[in-house]
Enzyme design. Structure first.
Site, PDB file in Angstrom:
ATOM      1  N   LYS A  37       0.683  -1.015   0.067  1.00  0.00           N
ATOM      2  CA  LYS A  37      -0.089   0.242  -0.019  1.00  0.00           C
ATOM      3  C   LYS A  37       1.016   1.325   0.063  1.00  0.00           C
ATOM      4  O   LYS A  37       0.466   2.373  -0.178  1.00  0.00           O
ATOM      5  CB  LYS A  37      -0.972   0.111   1.181  1.00  0.00           C
ATOM      6  N   GLY A  38       2.201   1.022   0.541  1.00  0.00           N
ATOM      7  CA  GLY A  38       3.041   2.007   0.671  1.00  0.00           C
ATOM      8  C   GLY A  38       3.040   3.294  -0.500  1.00  0.00           C
ATOM      9  O   GLY A  38       3.467   4.354  -0.134  1.00  0.00           O
ATOM     10  N   GLU A  93       7.303   2.181  -6.666  1.00  0.00           N
ATOM     11  CA  GLU A  93       7.655   1.664  -5.293  1.00  0.00           C
ATOM     12  C   GLU A  93       7.931   2.734  -4.445  1.00  0.00           C
ATOM     13  O   GLU A  93       8.615   3.887  -4.581  1.00  0.00           O
ATOM     14  CB  GLU A  93       8.837   0.600  -5.248  1.00  0.00           C
ATOM     15  N   ASP A  97      14.679  -1.651  -0.308  1.00  0.00           N
ATOM     16  CA  ASP A  97      15.593  -2.134   0.732  1.00  0.00           C
ATOM     17  C   ASP A  97      16.414  -3.210   0.520  1.00  0.00           C
ATOM     18  O   ASP A  97      17.382  -3.133  -0.233  1.00  0.00           O
ATOM     19  CB  ASP A  97      14.749  -2.275   1.856  1.00  0.00           C
ATOM     20  N   LYS A 125      17.555   2.457  -0.236  1.00  0.00           N
ATOM     21  CA  LYS A 125      18.689   1.965   0.718  1.00  0.00           C
ATOM     22  C   LYS A 125      19.593   1.149  -0.077  1.00  0.00           C
ATOM     23  O   LYS A 125      19.487  -0.056   0.187  1.00  0.00           O
ATOM     24  CB  LYS A 125      17.912   1.407   2.004  1.00  0.00           C
ATOM     25  N   VAL A 147      12.098   4.586   8.091  1.00  0.00           N
ATOM     26  CA  VAL A 147      11.236   5.703   7.888  1.00  0.00           C
ATOM     27  C   VAL A 147       9.822   5.330   7.981  1.00  0.00           C
ATOM     28  O   VAL A 147       9.484   4.107   7.218  1.00  0.00           O
ATOM     29  CB  VAL A 147      11.922   6.308   6.574  1.00  0.00           C
ATOM     30  N   ASP A 153       4.670   2.824   6.404  1.00  0.00           N
ATOM     31  CA  ASP A 153       4.359   2.544   7.592  1.00  0.00           C
ATOM     32  C   ASP A 153       5.123   1.642   8.415  1.00  0.00           C
ATOM     33  O   ASP A 153       6.090   1.162   8.182  1.00  0.00           O
ATOM     34  CB  ASP A 153       3.119   1.695   7.517  1.00  0.00           C
ATOM     35  N   ARG A 159       1.165   6.217   8.143  1.00  0.00           N
ATOM     36  CA  ARG A 159       1.263   6.282   6.433  1.00  0.00           C
ATOM     37  C   ARG A 159       0.730   7.855   6.339  1.00  0.00           C
ATOM     38  O   ARG A 159       1.223   8.213   5.138  1.00  0.00           O
ATOM     39  CB  ARG A 159       0.237   5.599   5.964  1.00  0.00           C
TER      40      ARG A 159
HETATM   41  P1  IMP Z   1      12.538  -5.155   0.475  1.00  0.00           P
HETATM   42  O1  IMP Z   1      11.656  -6.298  -0.141  1.00  0.00           O
HETATM   43  O2  IMP Z   1      13.289  -5.349   1.561  1.00  0.00           O
HETATM   44  O3  IMP Z   1      13.057  -4.350  -0.685  1.00  0.00           O
HETATM   45  O4  IMP Z   1      11.352  -3.969   1.242  1.00  0.00           O
HETATM   46  C1  IMP Z   1      10.462  -3.438   0.477  1.00  0.00           C
HETATM   47  C2  IMP Z   1       9.318  -3.068   1.205  1.00  0.00           C
HETATM   48  O5  IMP Z   1       9.616  -3.125   2.645  1.00  0.00           O
HETATM   49  C3  IMP Z   1       8.744  -1.683   1.009  1.00  0.00           C
HETATM   50  O6  IMP Z   1       7.811  -1.543  -0.001  1.00  0.00           O
HETATM   51  C4  IMP Z   1       8.318  -1.173   2.169  1.00  0.00           C
HETATM   52  O7  IMP Z   1       6.922  -1.618   2.296  1.00  0.00           O
HETATM   53  C5  IMP Z   1       9.164  -2.025   3.156  1.00  0.00           C
HETATM   54  N1  IMP Z   1      10.272  -1.106   3.845  1.00  0.00           N
HETATM   55  C6  IMP Z   1      11.773  -1.310   3.655  1.00  0.00           C
HETATM   56  N2  IMP Z   1      12.050  -0.381   4.519  1.00  0.00           N
HETATM   57  C7  IMP Z   1      11.273   0.306   5.140  1.00  0.00           C
HETATM   58  C8  IMP Z   1      11.273   1.415   6.050  1.00  0.00           C
HETATM   59  O8  IMP Z   1      12.209   2.108   6.272  1.00  0.00           O
HETATM   60  N3  IMP Z   1       9.868   1.768   6.408  1.00  0.00           N
HETATM   61  C9  IMP Z   1       8.944   1.378   5.907  1.00  0.00           C
HETATM   62  N4  IMP Z   1       8.839   0.303   5.237  1.00  0.00           N
HETATM   63  C10 IMP Z   1      10.072  -0.193   4.681  1.00  0.00           C
HETATM   64 MG    MG Z   2       5.309  -1.845   4.203  1.00  0.00          MG
END
Ligand code: IMP
Ligand code: MG
Length: 171
Positions: A37-38, A93, A97, A125, A147, A153, A159
């Protein structure tokens, strides 16, 4: 809660990203695929920063649950409404992360044969990457902090903050 990126910094950057995307795409609509949803707030602003025609669709992916760190498990919780075969798809997106979510999603979408497939992420990141992801358009590179706000969230909270803030002092 400390402000990392203010509302006006976000808006300026979204306008810049919009101008760049407008300039770099060929004729025809851009299919914006936002990850629930972000990315919803970013999608709404980015779509209006673009001058060319857009289509909007949503995809649901879960990999995080209630925790702050990735579980490594990814599943599709809501699929697209439309076919993306032969069209220009831009995945929207909020933050990249570990890269686990997007790496998985890009494989899923590639199989549907879009004409082009790129990613725009408001936040990146890069220091946390476990899986490779090509982010063509990135808003801000941020350090390894958690963050919230502008769609992001913590356990579904925060949010609707207008700024992007660092969440401190919670487990
Ligand atoms: P990844 O699969 O680890 O790249 O994560 C991506 C998802 O993790 C993002 O779409 C966010 O929903 C969540 N996420 C990663 N870092 C943060 C953060 O610092 N704050 C909030 N949500 C995060
Ligand atoms: Mg999330």
């Amino acid at each position: 809660m400390r402000v990392l990126i203010s509302e006006s910094q976000i808006q300026d950057r979204v306008r810049e990203l919009g101008a760049r995307i407008d300039a770099e795409y060929a004729e025809g609509p851009i299919y914006l695929v936002a990850i629930l949803k972000g990315a919803c707030f970013f999608l709404a602003d980015l779509a209006r920063a673009l001058k060319r025609p857009v289509r909007i669709d949503f995809i649901g992916i879960s990999s995080y649950g209630q925790n702050r760190t990735t579980s490594g498990e990814v599943k599709l919780t809501k699929d697209l409404d439309f076919s993306i075969e032969g069209v220009d798809v831009l995945v929207v997106e909020d933050i990249v992360d570990s890269g686990v979510t997007l790496n998985y999603l890009m494989h899923v979408l590639e199989q549907r044969k879009p004409r082009t497939l790129r990613v725009v992420a408001l936040l990146d990141k890069p220091g946390r990457r476990l899986k490779p992801v090509q982010v063509t358009y990135a808003g801000f590179e941020i350090p390894d902090v958690f963050v919230v706000g502008y769609g992001l969230d913590y356990a579904e909270g925060y949010r609707n903050l207008r700024d992007i803030c660092v969440l401190e002092g919670e487990p």
